[in-house]
Design an enzyme around this catalytic site. Structure first.
Site, mmCIF file in Angstrom:
data_model
loop_
_atom_site.group_PDB
_atom_site.id
_atom_site.type_symbol
_atom_site.label_atom_id
_atom_site.label_comp_id
_atom_site.label_asym_id
_atom_site.label_seq_id
_atom_site.Cartn_x
_atom_site.Cartn_y
_atom_site.Cartn_z
ATOM 1 N N GLN A 128 0.827 -1.207 0.000
ATOM 2 C CA GLN A 128 0.000 0.000 0.000
ATOM 3 C C GLN A 128 0.859 1.255 0.000
ATOM 4 O O GLN A 128 1.598 1.500 0.957
ATOM 5 C CB GLN A 128 -0.877 -0.017 1.266
ATOM 6 N N GLY A 129 0.746 2.065 -1.034
ATOM 7 C CA GLY A 129 1.538 3.289 -1.123
ATOM 8 C C GLY A 129 0.691 4.527 -0.894
ATOM 9 O O GLY A 129 0.330 5.233 -1.844
ATOM 10 N N TYR A 130 0.362 4.774 0.367
ATOM 11 C CA TYR A 130 -0.401 5.974 0.727
ATOM 12 C C TYR A 130 0.534 7.011 1.363
ATOM 13 O O TYR A 130 0.737 8.090 0.853
ATOM 14 C CB TYR A 130 -1.501 5.630 1.731
ATOM 15 N N SER A 131 1.099 6.642 2.528
ATOM 16 C CA SER A 131 1.811 7.627 3.354
ATOM 17 C C SER A 131 3.064 8.150 2.653
ATOM 18 O O SER A 131 3.739 7.422 1.920
ATOM 19 C CB SER A 131 2.230 6.996 4.679
ATOM 20 N N GLU A 246 -9.980 -0.985 5.454
ATOM 21 C CA GLU A 246 -8.851 -1.223 6.363
ATOM 22 C C GLU A 246 -9.280 -1.053 7.814
ATOM 23 O O GLU A 246 -8.786 -1.745 8.698
ATOM 24 C CB GLU A 246 -7.705 -0.256 6.012
ATOM 25 N N GLU A 371 -6.347 9.518 17.227
ATOM 26 C CA GLU A 371 -6.871 10.902 17.173
ATOM 27 C C GLU A 371 -7.718 11.081 15.911
ATOM 28 O O GLU A 371 -8.799 11.689 15.949
ATOM 29 C CB GLU A 371 -5.718 11.917 17.189
HETATM 30 C C1 LIG Z 1 3.149 -0.668 11.527
HETATM 31 C C2 LIG Z 1 2.752 0.365 10.509
HETATM 32 C C3 LIG Z 1 2.502 -0.036 9.212
HETATM 33 C C4 LIG Z 1 2.168 0.915 8.240
HETATM 34 N N1 LIG Z 1 1.970 0.480 6.950
HETATM 35 C C5 LIG Z 1 1.692 1.382 5.990
HETATM 36 C C6 LIG Z 1 1.561 0.971 4.629
HETATM 37 O O1 LIG Z 1 1.712 -0.208 4.294
HETATM 38 N N2 LIG Z 1 1.313 1.915 3.699
HETATM 39 C C7 LIG Z 1 1.140 3.223 4.016
HETATM 40 O O2 LIG Z 1 0.873 4.020 3.117
HETATM 41 N N3 LIG Z 1 1.270 3.659 5.298
HETATM 42 C C8 LIG Z 1 1.544 2.768 6.289
HETATM 43 N N4 LIG Z 1 1.684 3.186 7.599
HETATM 44 C C9 LIG Z 1 1.630 4.623 7.890
HETATM 45 C C10 LIG Z 1 0.404 5.079 8.660
HETATM 46 O O3 LIG Z 1 -0.732 5.095 7.831
HETATM 47 C C11 LIG Z 1 0.726 6.464 9.229
HETATM 48 O O4 LIG Z 1 1.772 6.307 10.173
HETATM 49 C C12 LIG Z 1 -0.459 7.111 9.898
HETATM 50 O O5 LIG Z 1 -1.436 7.446 8.961
HETATM 51 C C13 LIG Z 1 -0.052 8.384 10.684
HETATM 52 O O6 LIG Z 1 0.674 9.245 9.871
HETATM 53 P P1 LIG Z 1 2.093 9.815 10.342
HETATM 54 O O7 LIG Z 1 2.931 8.675 10.775
HETATM 55 O O8 LIG Z 1 2.607 10.681 9.241
HETATM 56 O O9 LIG Z 1 1.805 10.697 11.627
HETATM 57 P P2 LIG Z 1 1.259 12.183 11.664
HETATM 58 O O10 LIG Z 1 0.113 12.303 10.731
HETATM 59 O O11 LIG Z 1 2.401 13.119 11.479
HETATM 60 O O12 LIG Z 1 0.711 12.290 13.125
HETATM 61 C C14 LIG Z 1 1.543 12.595 14.262
HETATM 62 C C15 LIG Z 1 0.644 12.758 15.475
HETATM 63 O O13 LIG Z 1 -0.243 13.887 15.279
HETATM 64 C C16 LIG Z 1 -1.587 13.502 15.455
HETATM 65 N N5 LIG Z 1 -2.463 14.218 14.519
HETATM 66 C C17 LIG Z 1 -2.221 14.443 13.203
HETATM 67 N N6 LIG Z 1 -3.256 15.107 12.647
HETATM 68 C C18 LIG Z 1 -4.171 15.303 13.630
HETATM 69 C C19 LIG Z 1 -5.456 15.916 13.670
HETATM 70 N N7 LIG Z 1 -5.995 16.449 12.574
HETATM 71 N N8 LIG Z 1 -6.121 15.933 14.847
HETATM 72 C C20 LIG Z 1 -5.571 15.380 15.977
HETATM 73 N N9 LIG Z 1 -4.345 14.782 15.988
HETATM 74 C C21 LIG Z 1 -3.660 14.738 14.834
HETATM 75 C C22 LIG Z 1 -1.606 11.999 15.126
HETATM 76 O O14 LIG Z 1 -2.713 11.362 15.723
HETATM 77 C C23 LIG Z 1 -0.271 11.547 15.695
HETATM 78 O O15 LIG Z 1 -0.380 11.318 17.071
HETATM 79 C C24 LIG Z 1 2.030 2.280 8.587
HETATM 80 C C25 LIG Z 1 2.267 2.672 9.907
HETATM 81 C C26 LIG Z 1 2.640 1.748 10.858
HETATM 82 C C27 LIG Z 1 2.901 2.224 12.252
#
Ligand SMILES: Cc1cc2nc3c(=O)[nH]c(=O)nc-3n(C[C@H](O)[C@H](O)[C@H](O)COP(=O)(O)OP(=O)(O)OC[C@H]3O[C@@H](n4cnc5c(N)ncnc54)[C@H](O)[C@@H]3O)c2cc1C
Length: 392
Positions: A128-131, A246, A371
């Site tokens: 999955q290429g989202y993040s 998901e 969150e």
């Molecule tokens: C084990 C694991 C597997 C993963 N696998 C994949 C994958 O296969 N493909 C993929 O694309 N991604 C993957 N991810 C990524 C995952 O989707 C992201 O980590 C997640 O969406 C959070 O984004 P971020 O890490 O950039 O944190 P951020 O978005 O930077 O968030 C940092 C903190 O700020 C808080 N925050 C941010 N915005 C808000 C808001 N609007 N209101 C309140 N609080 C907020 C968050 O809750 C968090 O605590 C994976 C992550 C993990 C941990």
């Protein structure tokens, strides 16, 4: 609300359980109980093929594409029996639970025929290429770009946290195709082959000691112009539908795995005597109650989904299980005490319960953080005012 399963559903359960037990005590006994997402990947790829050949790989899919036309209840039953039998972590989890159902919902007939049988047969693994570095919770901030060049899309940019990309043949990626667009507009949902010079996958080591996820770089990567789900600009709509999967019903069957983990905590507490500590007993009871509540909540959602009335309760499930499992990990460490801090050998390899503690830190992050789940519940279930969005 249904509180159990019908006779026909129980017959399905018996058939699945018998097949799984035979396979996992026979030719695939070596992968029984493997919970790691990265260990024995070759054997687990063979396991995917074995499941596919017997049409147990994606039971809910139409039989035309390699499934069994199983109802949602039967899918949950299969997931329960899979966990009960100690089936290994699915190498193609993303293909089966996310890519496939999204292709079923949004793909053309040609796309369904091209991609679904290969996923069902365990021949093509997906990720999955989202993040991206600047697009996690704020997913609409995606910067990876794609543009048309002859009969191809060309892709340029970076994804991150791409779980299992190192084993994958394909990645689905949300990319920006609308030049000069910001936010959710101008995004598209592309299917991109990984084995090509324009794609580089680099491991990220995580605190469990494993490297399940990766950075994925697109540097002039190419995919056929037909490998887009929906139209250019539909990326947000398609991508959000996938996220609904998901976070939603696809995870209802995981409770048997949670049962196994809670039982392991109880066994450890009995073995080292901490079960006699009233504070530990209290927390074990709390975990048991939480698990049962999840079970009834899941049955309630199942009933509502089968009736065709999507329940807002479904929006609460991700936060419920993620928070429950994270506190189970904390309980496991308190039960184990200092022994839980010692890795097995020099390989930074932790046994089941310390690994549960470490891995479950991620449960409240992936698939949308707690969150973000609270925002979703507030806005979509309770009808509270929308959170201000900078670029909507
Ligand atoms: C084990 C694991 C597997 C993963 N696998 C994949 C994958 O296969 N493909 C993929 O694309 N991604 C993957 N991810 C990524 C995952 O989707 C992201 O980590 C997640 O969406 C959070 O984004 P971020 O890490 O950039 O944190 P951020 O978005 O930077 O968030 C940092 C903190 O700020 C808080 N925050 C941010 N915005 C808000 C808001 N609007 N209101 C309140 N609080 C907020 C968050 O809750 C968090 O605590 C994976 C992550 C993990 C941990």
């Amino acid at each position: 609300m249904k509180l159990g399963f019908s006779e026909a559903e129980e017959a399905f359960r018996a058939e699945a359980a018998a097949w799984l037990d035979a396979a996992l005590s026979g030719p695939f006994a070596d992968v029984r109980g493997v919970t790691s997402l990265v260990e024995q990947s070759d054997r687990r790829r063979e396991w995917e093929r074995h499941l596919g050949a017997a049409r147990w790989s994606c039971v809910g899919w139409p039989s035309a594409y390699g499934g069994r036309d199983a109802s949602l209840a039967e899918q949950v039953i299969f997931a329960e029996e899979y966990a009960r039998a100690g089936g290994p972590a699915r190498l193609n989890h993303v293909g089966i639970e996310l890519a496939g159902p999204t292709i079923l919902a949004f793909g053309t007939e040609a796309q369904k025929a091209r991609f679904l049988p290969a996923i069902a047969a365990g021949e093509e693994i997906w990720c999955q290429g989202y993040s991206e570095p600047n697009a996690g919770s704020d997913l609409a901030n995606i910067r990876t770009r794609a543009w048309r060049d002859g009969t191809d899309w060309v892709v340029e940019g970076q994804k991150v946290w791409t779980s299992l990309a190192q084993f994958s043949d394909w990645i689905f990626a949300i990319v920006r195709t609308g030049e000069g667009t910001v936010g959710p507009k101008g995004l598209s949902f592309l299917l991109v082959p990984i084995d090509q010079p324009g794609v580089t996958v680099r491991h990220i080591h995580q605190m469990t000691g494993e490297a399940e996820f990766n950075e994925t770089f697109f540097d002039g990567a190419r995919t056929d112009a037909g490998n887009i789900l929906g139209e250019p600009g539909d990326g947000w709509k398609v991508g959000m539908a996938l996220l609904g999967l998901e976070r939603g019903v696809s995870t209802l069957g995981q409770q048997m795995g949670f049962r196994n983990e809670l039982d392991a905590v109880i066994d450890a507490a009995r073995a080292n005597g901490t079960a006699a500590d009233p504070r530990i007993r209290q927390r074990i009871a709390q975990a048991e109650i939480g698990l049962r509540l999840m079970r009834y909540g899941a049955l309630r959602m199942l009933t509502a989904t089968e009736d065709g009335t999507a329940s807002p309760a479904a929006l609460t499930y991700k936060i419920q299980w993620a928070t429950w499992r994270q506190s189970l990990g904390e309980l496991a460490m308190d039960v184990l005490g200092q022994a839980g801090e010692v890795a097995e050998g020099s390989d930074y390899a932790f046994p089941l319960l310390p690994n549960l503690f470490l891995y479950s830190r991620a449960d409240t992050i992936y698939g949308g953080t707690n969150e973000i789940q609270r925002n979703i519940i507030a806005e979509r279930a309770l009808g509270l005012p929308r959170e201000p969005r900078g670029n909507a």
